[in-house]
Design an enzyme around this catalytic site. Structure first.
Site, PDB file in Angstrom:
ATOM      1  N   GLY A  69       0.792  -1.220   0.000  1.00 22.48           N
ATOM      2  CA  GLY A  69       0.000   0.000   0.000  1.00 22.48           C
ATOM      3  C   GLY A  69       0.825   1.269   0.000  1.00 22.48           C
ATOM      4  CB  THR A  70       3.722   2.391   2.020  1.00 23.72           C
ATOM      5  OG1 THR A  70       3.041   2.354   3.278  1.00 23.72           O
ATOM      6  CG2 THR A  70       4.678   3.566   2.018  1.00 23.72           C
ATOM      7  CG  ASN A 154      -5.858   4.307   8.191  1.00 30.51           C
ATOM      8  OD1 ASN A 154      -6.160   5.339   7.586  1.00 30.51           O
ATOM      9  ND2 ASN A 154      -4.897   4.273   9.090  1.00 30.51           N
ATOM     10  CD  GLN A 182      -7.517  -0.518   6.649  1.00 25.54           C
ATOM     11  OE1 GLN A 182      -8.312  -1.358   7.073  1.00 25.54           O
ATOM     12  NE2 GLN A 182      -6.242  -0.486   7.018  1.00 25.54           N
ATOM     13  N   GLY A 203      -1.646  -6.330  -0.277  1.00 30.97           N
ATOM     14  CA  GLY A 203      -1.849  -7.770  -0.158  1.00 30.97           C
ATOM     15  C   GLY A 203      -2.225  -8.244   1.224  1.00 30.97           C
ATOM     16  CG  HIS A 204      -0.209  -6.760   4.882  1.00 27.80           C
ATOM     17  ND1 HIS A 204      -0.163  -6.385   6.197  1.00 27.80           N
ATOM     18  CD2 HIS A 204       0.025  -5.637   4.172  1.00 27.80           C
ATOM     19  CE1 HIS A 204       0.103  -5.102   6.278  1.00 27.80           C
ATOM     20  NE2 HIS A 204       0.225  -4.627   5.065  1.00 27.80           N
ATOM     21  CB  CYS A 330       4.135   3.463  16.506  1.00 27.36           C
ATOM     22  SG  CYS A 330       2.823   2.656  17.394  1.00 27.36           S
TER      23      CYS A 330
END
Lengths: 390, 378
Positions: A69-70, A154, A182, A203-204, A330
């Site tokens: 995604g990034t 998200n 998402q 993918g994940h 984070c």
């Protein structure tokens, strides 16, 4: 016994995707080679491309493999902006929603800091939904190179009014990118009918292998590559394609999209039960984001719980075998205040954020486990003297 | 027990946590983020404030198979340890930030949060021994590995707070043994260098840090008669007993080295003189924390600076706490602001903050309230 309520961070790999991944892992050819081994690898990659395209309403030539995604978001934001500005130097403006994922926010801010882009972060309402009137007014000022508004947020699960965004941008000839990381598998996602110029998939988040993803790029949309090399993926994302992960990813996307209609109903019911029971048993807790189902991801529940910190809630839930999240990013492990909640006007100073996200493996037992321990966890977290009060 | 292990990213805290796990405790690791603007990589011999240190701590927790969290205590750290460090230097005293960190952060904010979350104890890699009594008070003793002993900086937390502390390294004979144990456990911090410098002073340049935060404040360097010998950029960058860095153009008439005898924050002067003027016969201290009853006139030993040698003293309780050196023992250059810790053998009796000293020239006025490090040197 643990209950995994953090599908928004990563959802377990689907058995079918794992099988496909492992099955393709013995492939040794480079799909760019002309010999037999290359052809065999290419066959797998192009089958996968057609599978993803069919699942998401795209043509095979509109699927660009990425690492996730990034990378897809960076390629879209940087690539759309640079291509638009290169062809028309007066198009220096970039419009994004204030609640974008950092994978959109940070490349946009980077363009503003280093390439002279004029970035406008568009406001959202108290539910986290984009204010389309402001978008319209910004577009009317002209000079916009690209717009990026996520399909669904998200953190708080708010679905964005993409139809209105796309039609508004179309009137000014401005391409729109959406981070749909998402959304895929939770709500219907279709490139062709969306009118989007580009769309990011990971993918994940759909039960595929980690480190996989795609940018769906509408045919004819100008986009400058970010990395440069051997010309793979039409030069838009050069680098040898990771054959086996791509195969696993495609199987996961196809299955997630195929199961989406029934999963959406099932997850929304589980989510509603979770929210109802938590609000009934935990005093001074409230749902954040849209309260009506159709405007929210079916698997997303986001709560603000007064008088405690999200960090403490997570530690105590973790100890009780429940995997949850605050929803925000984070930095070196230090929880940052959420720019999403800030944009929504939600006070994080005196309340802890708790994001609970359901997915394809979620069961009623997961909800039961949470509802059993959360009241005690909240009572304990509220007992914690807050740092800085010294 | 449910134990919260503070993991700095160094080898000591990692091995301490490992020992707590071996002892059968349910251990959770926490790294304290103390800097608002952490550097990406460790620099010099600073020990805990970079992102690299946080990563090392996380890796140690993962190898031990324990949960790991980072707690942002940077605000508390800035408001207590750093603020105190600046205020004390500005007032002409010499603070010990490690003492203040144990007092305000590790065995205060961190411990409180741990207890509130249901933990029974906080485990750290400090070198000191604890015995836990039934009365909710701990007995604090020097570490078996005496060169690494940290009882001096821990005593400030007092017997009640230390009752909730756990120091698994208190009885290791040498640091080498800790490193060997870390290596045997597969902890890659085994070979990480020790940290010595003040963790929040980025490049080890304390004077530069103080000038940056307090501003430049030029003044005179004078001898005991008030004769101006030179100038300085800020009296707060000097410490009683300091010899180097005085930058006095001309030597003393007798050719002997000169030392900082005192700092006058109001006049903004630094007083220098010969080493014998640093001699101390009595030390007065306040904010006393008692670990045990100590009678007026009792004999024990005292330590007045980190890594300092013990001296034999007699205790006077007339006005706060004063210790008078026994004949034959010597102390030089005792700085106000440092800790005074009293020991009976290796057992801590009391801790206090040094307020002033008396030299051999003074009358028997050890209880005089006018005794500061600065005036004592006159």
């Amino acid at each position: 016994m643990t209950s995994y309520l953090d599908h928004g961070a990563a959802t377990p790999v689907r058995a079918s995707a794992l099988e496909a991944l492992v099955g393709a892992s013995a492939t040794s050819g480079n799909p760019a080679s002309v010999h037999g081994a290359g052809r065999a690898a290419r066959r797998l990659v192009e089958d996968a491309r057609e599978q993803v395209a069919a699942a998401l309403g795209a043509r095979p030539g509109e699927v660009v493999w990425t690492s996730g995604g990034t990378e897809s978001d960076n390629l879209a934001v940087l690539g759309l902006y640079r291509a638009a500005r290169r062809t028309d130097p007066t198009r220096t403006r970039l419009l994004i929603s204030a609640v974008e994922h950092h994978a959109v926010l940070e490349p946009a801010r980077w363009l503003a800091a280093h390439e002279g882009a004029q970035l406008t972060e568009l406001p959202v309402d108290g539910d986290g939904v984009l204010d389309v009137d402001v978008l319209n007014a910004q577009l009317a000022r002209g000079g916009v190179a690209a717009v990026s508004v996520m399909w669904a947020n998200n953190e708080v699960g708010a679905l964005q009014p993409l139809e209105a965004v796309v039609s508004a941008a179309a009137r000014h000839g401005v391409p729109v990118h959406a981070d749909a990381v998402q959304a895929v598998g939770q709500v219907p996602v279709d490139l062709a009918s969306s009118g989007l110029a580009a769309l990011s998939v990971s993918g994940h988040k759909v039960g595929g292998p980690q480190g996989t993803g795609a940018l769906l790029l509408r045919r004819g949309v100008a986009l400058d590559a970010v990395q440069h090399g051997g010309g793979q993926e039409r030069g838009l994302r050069p680098g040898s394609v990771a054959v086996a992960p791509v195969v696993g990813f495609a199987v996961a996307v196809a299955e997630a999209v195929g199961q989406q209609p029934e999963q959406a109903v099932r997850l929304a019911a589980l989510r509603d039960e979770l929210v109802t029971r938590v609000l009934a048993t935990v005093p001074a807790a409230r749902l954040t984001g849209p309260s009506d189902g159709p405007r929210r991801l079916p698997g997303n529940a986001h709560l603000m719980i007064d008088g405690c910190s999200g960090e403490d809630l997570l530690l105590l839930l973790d100890a009780a075998g429940i995997a949850a999240s605050t929803g925000s990013a984070c930095q070196a492990g230090v929880a940052r205040t959420s720019h999403v909640l800030a944009a929504m006007g939600v006070d994080e100073e005196h309340s802890g954020a708790l994001r609970l996200t359901l997915g394809h493996t979620s069961t009623r037992a997961d909800v039961e486990a949470l509802v059993d321990v959360l009241p005690g966890v909240v009572a304990r977290a509220r007992n914690v003297r807050q740092a800085g009060a010294a | 027990m449910r134990v919260l292990a503070a993991l700095s990213g160094g080898v000591d805290s990692a091995v301490a946590a490992a020992r707590a796990v071996d002892a059968g405790h349910e251990v959770v690791g926490v790294h304290m983020a103390l800097s608002r603007t952490p550097a990406a990589e460790r620099t010099g011999s600073r020990g805990c404030c970079s992102i690299e240190d946080a990563s090392d701590a996380r890796r140690a927790a993962d190898v031990l198979g324990i949960p790991f969290y980072v707690w942002d205590l940077s605000q508390t750290f800035e408001q207590t340890v750093v603020a105190d460090f600046l205020a004390e230097y500005a007032a002409g005293r010499t603070p010990n930030p490690c003492v203040r960190c144990n007092e305000h952060v590790k065995f205060a904010t961190l411990l409180d949060r741990a207890l509130d979350l249901g933990f029974d104890a906080v485990c750290t890699g400090h070198y000191a021994r604890l015995e836990h009594g039934d009365d909710g008070r701990a007995t604090l003793r020097r570490a078996v590995c005496s060169p690494k002993d940290q009882s001096y900086v821990l005593a400030v937390s007092g017997p009640q707070r230390l009752a909730h502390a756990m120091f698994p390294l208190g009885d290791v004979p040498t640091k080498d043994e800790v490193r060997a144990e870390a290596a045997a456990r597969g902890l890659r911090v085994a070979a990480k260098p020790d940290s010595y410098d003040i963790c929040f002073v980025a490049d080890g340049d304390t004077g530069g840090f103080l000038r940056g935060r307090l501003g430049s404040r030029p003044g005179d360097v004078v001898d005991r008669d008030g004769t101006v010998l030179g100038s300085h950029e800020g009296a707060y960058t000097f410490t009683v007993g300091q010899r180097r860095g005085l930058h006095l153009g001309r030597p003393a008439p007798d050719g002997r080295p000169r030392y900082v005898l005192g700092i006058e924050p109001v006049a903004n002067t630094v007083v220098v003189g010969p080493i014998e003027a640093l001699a101390v016969t009595a030390v007065r201290a306040g904010d006393v924390i008692w670990f045990d009853d100590v009678a007026d006139g009792a004999r024990c030993t005292a330590q007045v600076r980190a890594h300092g040698r013990d001296v034999r003293v007699r205790v006077r309780l007339a006005d706060g706490l004063t210790v008078v050196l026994e004949d034959g023992d010597q102390l030089h250059g005792v700085a106000a602001g440092q800790s005074l810790v009293l020991y009976d053998g290796d057992r801590v009796l009391a801790q206090a903050t040094i307020e002033g000293t008396t030299g051999p020239g003074a009358a028997s006025g050890v209880a005089s309230s006018a005794l500061t490090a600065g005036t004592a040197a006159r």
